[in-house]
Scaffold this active site. Structure first.
Site, mmCIF file in Angstrom:
data_model
loop_
_atom_site.group_PDB
_atom_site.id
_atom_site.type_symbol
_atom_site.label_atom_id
_atom_site.label_comp_id
_atom_site.label_asym_id
_atom_site.label_seq_id
_atom_site.Cartn_x
_atom_site.Cartn_y
_atom_site.Cartn_z
ATOM 1 N N LYS A 90 37.431 -113.213 77.758
ATOM 2 C CA LYS A 90 36.151 -112.497 77.646
ATOM 3 C C LYS A 90 35.188 -113.075 78.656
ATOM 4 O O LYS A 90 35.282 -114.268 79.010
ATOM 5 C CB LYS A 90 35.567 -112.667 76.235
ATOM 6 C CG LYS A 90 34.620 -111.569 75.850
ATOM 7 C CD LYS A 90 35.352 -110.295 75.427
ATOM 8 C CE LYS A 90 34.410 -109.195 75.036
ATOM 9 N NZ LYS A 90 35.122 -108.072 74.430
HETATM 10 P P1 NAD Z 1 27.421 -100.165 74.187
HETATM 11 O O1 NAD Z 1 26.531 -101.000 75.006
HETATM 12 O O2 NAD Z 1 28.025 -98.943 74.751
HETATM 13 O O3 NAD Z 1 26.661 -99.701 72.837
HETATM 14 C C1 NAD Z 1 26.054 -100.576 71.953
HETATM 15 C C2 NAD Z 1 25.167 -99.733 71.035
HETATM 16 O O4 NAD Z 1 24.627 -100.563 70.001
HETATM 17 C C3 NAD Z 1 23.955 -99.117 71.755
HETATM 18 O O5 NAD Z 1 23.721 -97.821 71.228
HETATM 19 C C4 NAD Z 1 22.793 -100.070 71.361
HETATM 20 O O6 NAD Z 1 21.535 -99.432 71.429
HETATM 21 C C5 NAD Z 1 23.205 -100.377 69.936
HETATM 22 N N1 NAD Z 1 22.631 -101.587 69.352
HETATM 23 C C6 NAD Z 1 22.505 -102.827 69.888
HETATM 24 N N2 NAD Z 1 21.948 -103.661 69.003
HETATM 25 C C7 NAD Z 1 21.733 -102.927 67.876
HETATM 26 C C8 NAD Z 1 21.200 -103.226 66.601
HETATM 27 N N3 NAD Z 1 20.781 -104.435 66.296
HETATM 28 N N4 NAD Z 1 21.147 -102.236 65.676
HETATM 29 C C9 NAD Z 1 21.592 -100.992 65.963
HETATM 30 N N5 NAD Z 1 22.126 -100.652 67.155
HETATM 31 C C10 NAD Z 1 22.173 -101.611 68.101
HETATM 32 O O7 NAD Z 1 28.544 -101.169 73.629
HETATM 33 P P2 NAD Z 1 29.974 -100.779 73.080
HETATM 34 O O8 NAD Z 1 30.941 -100.807 74.204
HETATM 35 O O9 NAD Z 1 29.872 -99.562 72.225
HETATM 36 O O10 NAD Z 1 30.297 -102.070 72.188
HETATM 37 C C11 NAD Z 1 29.784 -102.216 70.893
HETATM 38 C C12 NAD Z 1 30.595 -103.258 70.149
HETATM 39 O O11 NAD Z 1 31.980 -102.868 70.145
HETATM 40 C C13 NAD Z 1 30.573 -104.656 70.748
HETATM 41 O O12 NAD Z 1 30.716 -105.603 69.703
HETATM 42 C C14 NAD Z 1 31.828 -104.687 71.602
HETATM 43 O O13 NAD Z 1 32.297 -106.009 71.830
HETATM 44 C C15 NAD Z 1 32.762 -103.902 70.708
HETATM 45 N N6 NAD Z 1 33.926 -103.306 71.375
HETATM 46 C C16 NAD Z 1 33.767 -102.457 72.424
HETATM 47 C C17 NAD Z 1 34.900 -101.887 72.998
HETATM 48 C C18 NAD Z 1 34.809 -100.878 74.116
HETATM 49 O O14 NAD Z 1 35.861 -100.341 74.521
HETATM 50 N N7 NAD Z 1 33.638 -100.554 74.625
HETATM 51 C C19 NAD Z 1 36.181 -102.219 72.522
HETATM 52 C C20 NAD Z 1 36.293 -103.068 71.434
HETATM 53 C C21 NAD Z 1 35.161 -103.605 70.869
#
Ligand code: NAD
Length: 428
Positions: free
Chosen positions: A118
């Site tokens: 990561k």
């Molecule tokens: P992203 O940046 O696309 O979206 C994050 C979302 O969460 C945004 O809408 C943001 O406004 C919102 N957010 C942030 N803090 C918040 C809070 N306190 N309350 C409510 N909403 C809040 O990120 P993502 O890629 O969707 O990733 C989100 C999570 O999923 C992370 O933990 C990431 O590690 C995990 N993840 C992502 C992927 C991927 O393929 N993108 C894969 C596995 C896990």
């Protein structure tokens, strides 16, 4: 309260909110069930490599700033490291360590031939121009590129990074090695060696995990209300796909607030609003709530898809969902997880629920190396098979050991890594 008690309570909260300690606590529970000896535990718990870099960047106004970046490679035993890169002001090394370890267990749980890695850069993308983001990305890539490569470590997008970020990383790496090397990152644009189905893969995996868990408790989509935290790649797309399957999405949030409609949100309209306004606030036909109260809404399923430490000892007693599907990494602290288990709330853990992303990242890496690209139907069918098989395997382990799905997923994942470790032996 004496000042000694206050200090102890403060330390306990700090420990609860430390994602690496949460990972280690869940690891130890599973390692106890497996009877892993102390030496192997130590090897599997400890990151193999941690790199911290300083990233000097010329800002648009002519000034110079130095950003800090990390890349942690937790484990290589099953293959090259795999894991996202996040840009956020509060990224810290323990968080990146935890996220790297979760990637090891996730890749092992879905049985793709990767270890876990990561990365993160401490910066606030909202305050940076696209050109500044590009310069940060390229210099960060150059600083960590000795440990990157299709056979070493393959990054992907995470919070606040996207396919454009991956294109810059791929280009910077390729320029240094003097050949186009698409397989060095996944989550790239389609025209640059990306995979069909990758942008939706994590959300699709969340939808499949939710469906499989609900089948076990005999609930049908049309009778199920769902609250989703986070409207990004995972939460926004996950909510849209669940809506298409007939679930009632009563609330969705982003970092600015939450929208709620007891009768169910019109998800295509919500996503169109998001695209236009860049935030949920003001969406017509819904009430606005604070993010704290959103998690405590009456609902059947809660899907946290934002960030770590959202369900904690502070709010767990107010969580009303019967099922929690962890779209984000580490949204439930270890302490809160135990309380949910004791209350009989089913939790599909992050290392299973959000594994759709890394599964299709694996497909992307395979396609890049073959130079032959699959149809979206093939990608989605193979993702479906992987998610369903993984859910069934984890459920079988949970029944065999009489443990939660989280402990079962760790048992399955750690056992696979430990087996490979014993077969390979210690390099000296
Ligand atoms: P992203 O940046 O696309 O979206 C994050 C979302 O969460 C945004 O809408 C943001 O406004 C919102 N957010 C942030 N803090 C918040 C809070 N306190 N309350 C409510 N909403 C809040 O990120 P993502 O890629 O969707 O990733 C989100 C999570 O999923 C992370 O933990 C990431 O590690 C995990 N993840 C992502 C992927 C991927 O393929 N993108 C894969 C596995 C896990």
């Amino acid at each position: 309260m004496t000042s000694g008690t206050a200090v102890a309570q403060n330390q306990a909260l700090q420990d609860e909110f430390n994602p690496y300690l949460a990972m280690a606590e869940n690891f130890d529970i599973a390692a106890d069930h497996l009877g892993l000896d102390e030496g192997v535990r130590e090897v599997l718990r400890t990151p193999d490599r941690e790199l911290t870099v300083s990233i000097p960047v010329l800002m648009d106004d002519g000034s110079m700033r130095v950003f800090k970046g990390f890349r942690v490679q937790h484990n290589f035993h099953r293959g090259p490291c795999k894991g996202g890169i996040r840009f956020a002001p509060d990224v810290h090394l323990d968080e990146v360590r935890a996220l790297a370890a979760w990637m090891t267990w996730k890749c092992s749980a879905v049985n793709v031939p990767f270890g876990g890695g990561k990365g993160g850069v401490i910066c606030d993308p909202r305050e940076l121009s696209i050109h500044e983001l590009e310069r940060i990305t390229r210099r960060y890539t150059a600083s960590i590129m000795d440990i990157l490569g299709p056979d070493r470590d393959v990054p992907a997008p995470d919070m606040n990074t996207n396919e454009q970020t991956m294109a810059w990383i791929m280009d910077t790496y390729s320029m240094h090695v003097r050949k186009t090397t698409t397989a060095v990152v996944t989550g790239k644009p389609l025209s640059l060696g990306g995979s069909r189905g990758r942008p939706e893969a994590t959300g699709r995996g969340v939808m499949i995990a939710c469906r499989e868990a609900l089948k076990k408790i005999g609930m049908r989509p049309e009778d199920t209300s769902v609250v989703v935290q986070g409207a990004g790649n995972v939460g926004g797309i996950g909510a849209l796909l669940l809506h298409r399957e007939g679930y009632k999405i009563t609330s969705l949030s982003d970092m600015y607030g939450s929208v709620y409609n007891e009768k169910g949100l019109d998800m295509p309209a919500v996503m169109a609003w998001m695209r236009e306004h860049r935030r949920l606030n003001g969406f017509p036909g819904a009430e606005e709530l604070t993010n704290v109260s959103q998690l405590e809404l009456d609902c059947d399923v809660l899907i946290p898809c934002a960030t770590e430490n959202q369900i904690t000892s502070r709010n767990v007693d107010n969580i009303k969902a019967k099922l929690v599907v962890e779209g984000a990494n580490g949204p439930t602290t270890a302490k809160a997880g135990k309380i949910l288990d004791s209350r009989g709330v089913i939790v599909v853990p992050d290392i299973v629920a959000n594994a759709g992303g890394v599964t299709v990242s694996y497909f992307e890496w395979v396609q890049d190396r073959m130079g032959y690209f699959w149809t979206e139907e093939i990608v989605n069918t193979r993702l479906e098979q992987t998610m369903v098989n993984t859910f069934e395997e984890v459920d079988a382990v949970a029944k065999k050991y009489g443990v939660s799905l989280r402990t079962a997923a760790y048992i399955l994942a750690i056992d696979r890594v430990a087996t490979v470790y014993r077969l390979r032996g210690v390099f000296a």
